[in-house]
Every structure is written in structure tokens, then in C-alpha cells.
Design a protein around this motif. Structure first.
Motif, short mmCIF file in Angstrom:
data_model
loop_
_atom_site.label_atom_id
_atom_site.label_comp_id
_atom_site.label_asym_id
_atom_site.label_seq_id
_atom_site.Cartn_x
_atom_site.Cartn_y
_atom_site.Cartn_z
N LEU A 86 -30.85 -5.78 -32.12
CA LEU A 86 -30.25 -4.62 -33.44
C LEU A 86 -31.91 -4.32 -34.68
O LEU A 86 -32.47 -5.07 -35.10
N GLY A 87 -31.92 -2.90 -34.83
CA GLY A 87 -32.54 -2.12 -35.17
C GLY A 87 -31.76 -1.02 -36.69
O GLY A 87 -30.34 -0.92 -36.93
N LEU A 88 -32.75 -1.53 -37.51
CA LEU A 88 -32.19 -0.84 -38.35
C LEU A 88 -32.91 0.37 -38.95
O LEU A 88 -34.33 0.80 -38.72
N ALA A 89 -32.37 1.91 -38.86
CA ALA A 89 -32.59 3.32 -38.85
C ALA A 89 -32.13 3.72 -39.73
O ALA A 89 -31.18 3.78 -40.77
N HIS A 90 -33.24 4.35 -40.23
CA HIS A 90 -32.74 5.36 -41.71
C HIS A 90 -32.56 6.79 -40.71
O HIS A 90 -33.57 7.50 -41.00
N CYS A 91 -31.31 7.53 -41.69
CA CYS A 91 -30.92 8.26 -41.25
C CYS A 91 -30.68 9.10 -42.38
O CYS A 91 -30.82 8.96 -44.11
N PHE A 92 -30.03 10.37 -42.01
CA PHE A 92 -29.57 11.57 -43.17
C PHE A 92 -27.86 11.95 -42.73
O PHE A 92 -27.77 11.96 -41.50
N GLU A 93 -27.32 12.29 -43.49
CA GLU A 93 -25.85 12.74 -43.19
C GLU A 93 -25.53 14.34 -44.51
O GLU A 93 -26.60 14.53 -45.16
N GLN A 94 -25.71 14.58 -43.94
CA GLN A 94 -26.00 16.90 -43.96
C GLN A 94 -24.39 16.89 -44.89
O GLN A 94 -23.09 16.79 -44.27
N GLU A 95 -23.94 16.47 -46.16
CA GLU A 95 -22.57 16.90 -47.15
C GLU A 95 -22.73 18.15 -48.19
O GLU A 95 -23.37 18.02 -48.62
N GLY A 96 -22.37 19.42 -47.99
CA GLY A 96 -22.87 20.26 -48.33
C GLY A 96 -23.58 21.20 -49.05
O GLY A 96 -24.35 21.62 -49.91
N GLY A 97 -24.53 21.35 -47.95
CA GLY A 97 -25.81 21.85 -48.02
C GLY A 97 -27.25 20.44 -48.74
O GLY A 97 -28.01 21.11 -48.46
N LYS A 98 -26.54 19.58 -48.15
CA LYS A 98 -27.35 18.54 -48.38
C LYS A 98 -27.88 17.80 -48.13
O LYS A 98 -26.94 16.86 -47.65
N ASN A 100 -28.00 13.64 -47.29
CA ASN A 100 -28.37 12.46 -48.31
C ASN A 100 -28.79 10.86 -47.55
O ASN A 100 -28.21 10.82 -46.18
N ASP A 101 -29.52 9.89 -47.80
CA ASP A 101 -29.59 9.05 -46.94
C ASP A 101 -28.93 7.99 -46.14
O ASP A 101 -27.85 7.74 -47.32
N CYS A 102 -28.92 7.80 -45.30
CA CYS A 102 -27.99 6.61 -44.91
C CYS A 102 -28.73 5.64 -43.69
O CYS A 102 -29.48 5.76 -43.24
#
Length: 244
Positions: A86-98, A100-102
Motif C-alpha cells: 500500500l502506497g501514499l501518493a501525493h496527488c492534486f485535484e482541480q477545483e475552480g481552476g486551482k 489543491n494538494d491531496c
């Protein structure tokens, strides 16, 4: 009494006429075998046609069974005590053109662990060896806290299917004998070449535009259109190429 030459000729002709019927009688015997041969040929032809029809029916039945059954790779049931990382991945989500880290918890294949261990840039920050049932339980409190690296993480999409896929990679000989030693069960591994230069955007939707196609086409331009289009706007150049 002696026969004259004319009488002898007539007598021989009559004899020939009387001798011919036996030869003619043999023809019906030969002809009588033709219906038998035709019947035998018909039986053979019918058997061949029947065999072909049976094969076609069998193929159709096989296609029906395959259509009703699961697709290849769809049934990925694995034992609950099987090993998986099981791995922890640093991803991003796009909200309103910005962006955000997740941080996302997801199963990792054996080849990915081996490549990351060799120093390749990755979005993963930590690994831990677990069992399939531990992952599918989706209980964050049961996981080592070092795995989360102080972040608030969430579980990845299609977790059950992806866990089955990743688990099967760990069942191979090389993975069991070599790669598994890199991530012992229950031990958290960190210190990777983590990089966000090439961001993993979870909800990214790529919209193809006409200008993208033109750029690709212009990259292999052999007609000098790029030189002719100098000084024109991109929209004018696109309209000219498409004769709009």
C-alpha cells in the motif's frame, strides 16, 4: 450342299447380329451401379455438410458463453492473506481552476516498487507491506501512522479491482524472492525521490482543440505553411487551413 459366296456372307452377317445381344446386355449391369455410387456420394456430402454445421453451431455456442462470462482480467479474486503493498501518493485535484494538494492511499505493483527503489522520480511518499484483507478493510486507524506522513489521506478509486491487479504482480517468482525484501510486511518505507514536477491530477479532463491538431500537423510541415502564416493570428491560420 455347298454354299455360294453370297450365302456365306449372309450367314456370317446373321451370326454377327445374333451374337451382339449378349454384349448389349452388359450395359444395364454397368449402368445399374450408378445409382448406388450417387447414393454413396450423397451420404458423404450430407455428412460433410452436417459436420460443418455442427462446427459452426459449436463456435456460436462458444461465443455466447464467452459473451456471458467475465472479461479477461475482470475476475481478480485473490486470497485475503496474500501480500500487497500500500502506497501514499501525493496527488492534486482541480477545483475552480486551482490545484489543491491531496494524498491518496492505493495498492502498488511490484514493478513500481522496484523502479522507485532504483531512484526514479515518483509521486509516492511511503510504502508498507500488508495483506489484501487489511487493504480492503479501509480502516485508517489500523494502518501504521508513519505511512500517512502527517497528511490526511483518502482511499483511491476502484480499490478492490486495483488491489487484485497489484496483488497478482506480487505472486510472481521475482517479486516474491527479490522485490518483496524491499518492503517487509508491516514496515513503512520512505525516503524516495518524490517529485511533483509532473503532477498527478485526479480529476483532470483533457479537452482536445483544433489548435492542438494544427500544432501537431505544423510540426511535420513540408509545404511552408508555417512561413506563410507568420504575422497571422492562430485563429486566422486555423480558419485558412480548414477553408472556413
Amino acid at each position: 450342299p455347298a454354299l455360294t459366296s453370297k450365302q456365306r456372307t449372309t450367314t456370317s452377317s446373321d451370326a454377327a447380329l445374333h451374337a451382339s445381344p449378349p454384349a448389349a446386355q452388359t450395359e444395364p449391369a454397368a449402368i445399374s451401379t450408378c445409382p448406388a455410387l450417387l447414393a454413396a456420394g450423397a451420404v458423404v456430402a450430407a455428412a460433410v455438410v452436417g459436420n460443418r454445421r455442427a462446427k459452426r453451431a459449436s463456435h456460436r455456442a462458444t461465443r455466447v458463453v464467452r459473451a456471458c462470462g467475465p472479461m479477461h482480467g475482470e475476475d481478480l479474486s485473490v486470497p485475503g492473506d496474500a501480500f500487497v503493498v500500500l502506497g501514499l501518493a501525493h496527488c492534486f485535484e482541480q477545483e475552480g481552476g486551482k490545484l489543491n494538494d491531496c494524498w491518496v492511499l492505493e495498492p502498488v505493483s511490484a514493478s513500481t516498487v522496484e523502479v522507485v527503489d532504483n531512484g526514479a522520480a515518483t509521486s509516492y511518499e511511503a510504502f508498507v507491506g500488508l495483506t489484501v484483507k487489511d487493504v480492503l478493510a479501509q480502516d485508517l486507524s489500523a494502518l501504521p501512522q508513519d505511512l500517512l506522513c502527517g497528511h490526511e489521506a483518502k482511499w483511491g478509486d476502484n480499490l478492490e479491482f486495483r488491489t487484485g491487479c497489484a496483488t497478482r504482480t506480487w505472486m510472481r517468482d521475482h517479486a516474491r524472492e527479490v522485490v518483496r525484501k524491499l518492503v517487509p510486511p508491516g514496515e513503512v518505507k520512505t525516503g524516495f525521490n518524490t517529485s511533483t514536477e509532473h503532477k498527478r491530477i485526479l480529476n483532470f479532463v483533457h479537452e482536445v482543440k483544433d489548435s492542438d491538431n494544427i500544432k501537431q500537423d505544423m510540426s511535420i510541415d513540408v509545404y511552408g505553411r508555417e512561413e506563410d502564416a507568420e504575422g497571422e493570428s492562430s485563429e486566422d491560420a486555423i480558419a485558412e487551413l480548414y477553408n472556413v
